[in-house]
Design an enzyme around this catalytic site. Structure first.
Site, PDB file in Angstrom:
ATOM      1  N   HIS A  52       0.844  -1.217   0.000  1.00 57.41           N
ATOM      2  CA  HIS A  52       0.000   0.000   0.000  1.00 57.41           C
ATOM      3  C   HIS A  52       0.871   1.257   0.000  1.00 57.41           C
ATOM      4  O   HIS A  52       1.477   1.616   1.004  1.00 57.41           O
ATOM      5  CB  HIS A  52      -0.919   0.010   1.231  1.00 57.41           C
ATOM      6  CG  HIS A  52      -1.920   1.120   1.214  1.00 57.41           C
ATOM      7  ND1 HIS A  52      -3.276   0.904   1.148  1.00 57.41           N
ATOM      8  CD2 HIS A  52      -1.771   2.479   1.234  1.00 57.41           C
ATOM      9  CE1 HIS A  52      -3.912   2.071   1.140  1.00 57.41           C
ATOM     10  NE2 HIS A  52      -3.004   3.047   1.199  1.00 57.41           N
ATOM     11  N   GLN A  81      -9.787   9.622  -4.540  1.00 57.06           N
ATOM     12  CA  GLN A  81      -9.402  10.325  -3.303  1.00 57.06           C
ATOM     13  C   GLN A  81     -10.504  11.244  -2.776  1.00 57.06           C
ATOM     14  O   GLN A  81     -10.711  11.350  -1.569  1.00 57.06           O
ATOM     15  CB  GLN A  81      -8.133  11.154  -3.570  1.00 57.06           C
ATOM     16  CG  GLN A  81      -7.697  12.083  -2.461  1.00 57.06           C
ATOM     17  CD  GLN A  81      -6.993  11.358  -1.331  1.00 57.06           C
ATOM     18  OE1 GLN A  81      -5.841  10.991  -1.444  1.00 57.06           O
ATOM     19  NE2 GLN A  81      -7.704  11.144  -0.247  1.00 57.06           N
ATOM     20  N   HIS A 109      -9.465   1.792   0.329  1.00 56.08           N
ATOM     21  CA  HIS A 109      -9.246   2.471   1.603  1.00 56.08           C
ATOM     22  C   HIS A 109     -10.561   2.303   2.351  1.00 56.08           C
ATOM     23  O   HIS A 109     -11.608   2.718   1.848  1.00 56.08           O
ATOM     24  CB  HIS A 109      -8.968   3.952   1.384  1.00 56.08           C
ATOM     25  CG  HIS A 109      -7.587   4.259   0.933  1.00 56.08           C
ATOM     26  ND1 HIS A 109      -7.093   3.849  -0.276  1.00 56.08           N
ATOM     27  CD2 HIS A 109      -6.575   4.942   1.541  1.00 56.08           C
ATOM     28  CE1 HIS A 109      -5.835   4.261  -0.391  1.00 56.08           C
ATOM     29  NE2 HIS A 109      -5.495   4.931   0.695  1.00 56.08           N
TER      30      HIS A 109
HETATM   31 FE   FE2 Z   1      -3.470   5.125   1.631  1.00 56.64          FE
END
Ligand code: FE2
Length: 429
Positions: A57, A152, A210
């Site tokens: 990651h 994101q 995530h």
């Molecule tokens: Fe991350």
């Protein structure tokens, strides 16, 4: 005549001494006292030889960007996301590419030859996607990069994410990502997981979200990720990254959750360096550690690997991409100081990570790719304790990096002593 023989190796599982024979790009023999000659020889002298480290990651598009934005004053995940958002319009494809490439040099020196990197697809220009796809190709002789399409700014929260994510996957990004805890509501988080898992199932792709990177014990998106994994039959092909809310969850609920994660064969990825610093920022005392329940997940048979996550960016100002530093931090944060527990932390940056990434050409055995590292340590525990020097880093039978053993000359009365902190040096004393 072989191309390379490494003699006198200690393997990760304790077998020793063994010789490793390499022809071309492949390992052809792993046995004691190998009766063969080779063009090139390395005397491991009883040291640990293992397959390369894997970072399961990382964010290659944000790496080494420290200083481009203002400092993260609160030290929180959310301020990091805000700083990165401010920086986005000024990013260039060349800048992202160059910083990520510099990081790859550090990775090679640290013996990390496989990286799973998330790439932000919330920028409509997909600059980072193009930069990292080009880097993935250029780095192929040196290291393998797996890319995750990472929304994101949220898959539902940022309206252009679905279109951008599809474009990124069409361009060749390998894995479907997500960030359900950043969506506006729990319902949106659940919907994002459903939609993204459908995309992965339709396209036949791996998943790494995530998930629940939060101190909120009620952030339970992992439950949906597991349920959708089972619904689509994606067992063994899905990973939940961070899972920090599990640290704060009620124990009774966790007693239901962990067996579900095991049933779906969802891998857990902990990022100890980052989460010990980002999480618990709203606590006074006691402060939560914020790492997911590594020990308990492993005990239940869940595959757990570790990631570095960030190196010198708006979320984390430190690091040199050393997976032994990650393993070292994990065992401290998780209080995993038992012999088998320390070894399992070494597994989490090697064999477990290979499982997370669905790699099948990994390990030291005849027929496997000749990718391996020689460490200045006798075994995995010493490697973690000393964050041992990587003396040789070998990729496809070629030495990519080498370093001299680390030692310090100490003038001790009339004596001069070389100190390297190894157990072997204690035996000699
Ligand atoms: Fe991350």
């Amino acid at each position: 005549m072989l191309d390379l023989i490494i003699r006198g190796a200690t393997l990760q599982d304790g077998r020793a001494p063994v010789d490793i024979g390499i022809a071309g790009e492949r390992i052809v023999a792993v046995e004691p006292r190998l009766a063969a000659e080779a063009e090139q020889k390395i005397d491991a002298a009883g040291r640990l030889v293992c397959p390369p480290f894997i970072d399961s990651h990382l964010h290659l598009d944000t790496t080494l960007s420290l200083g481009l934005s203002g400092p993260n004053q609160s030290g929180t995940l959310l301020e990091g996301i805000a700083l990165w958002g401010e920086l986005k319009p000024s990013l260039t494809q060349a800048g992202i590419y160059e910083r990520a490439k510099k990081l790859c040099l550090w990775s090679i020196a640290r013996g990390t030859l496989v990286i799973r990197s998330h790439v932000d697809i919330s920028d409509d220009r997909l600059l980072a996607v193009d930069a990292l796809l080009a880097l993935r190709e250029e780095m192929k002789p040196y290291l393998d990069i797996q890319l995750v399409a990472f929304p994101q700014d949220g898959y539902i929260r940022y309206p252009k994410s679905p279109e951008n994510l599809a474009r990124a996957l069409d361009k060749g990004v390998d894995v479907v990502g997500g960030i359900p805890h950043f969506e506006r509501t729990m319902e949106d988080g659940a919907a994002s997981v459903k939609q993204l898992m459908r995309i992965a199932a339709d396209r036949g792709l791996l998943v790494d979200m995530h998930c629940d990177e939060s101190d909120d014990p009620l952030s339970r998106h992992i439950e949906n990720l597991v349920a959708e994994t089972i619904r689509h039959g994606l067992h063994g092909r899905v990973a939940g990254s961070h899972l920090t809310s599990m640290h704060s969850m009620d124990n009774y609920y966790v007693s239901k959750l962990i067996p579900l994660i095991a049933e779906a064969q969802v891998s857990a990825i902990a990022n100890p360096l980052i989460n010990i610093t980002l999480q618990g920022r709203h606590d006074t005392y006691p402060k939560r550690r914020g790492m997911t329940r590594v020990k308990e997940l492993m005990a239940a048979g869940v595959n757990v690997s570790f990631g570095h996550d960030c190196v010198m960016d708006p979320w984390y100002p430190l690091g040199s991409h050393d997976m032994l530093e990650v393993a070292n931090m994990a065992l401290h944060v998780g209080q995993m100081t038992g012999v088998e527990e320390i070894k399992s932390c070494f597994d989490a940056v090697t064999v477990n990570a290979a499982k997370t990434l669905n790699l099948n050409d990994y390990g030291i055995a005849p027929g496997k790719a000749a990718d391996l590292i020689v460490l200045q340590a006798a075994d995995p525990i010493e490697a973690i304790r000393l964050r041992a020097e990587r003396l040789f880093v070998i990729r496809r039978g070629k030495i990519l990096a080498e370093a001299s053993p680390r030692e310090t000359l100490v003038r001790f009365g009339r004596q001069e002593r070389h100190v390297d902190f190894t157990k072997a040096s204690l035996d000699l004393a």
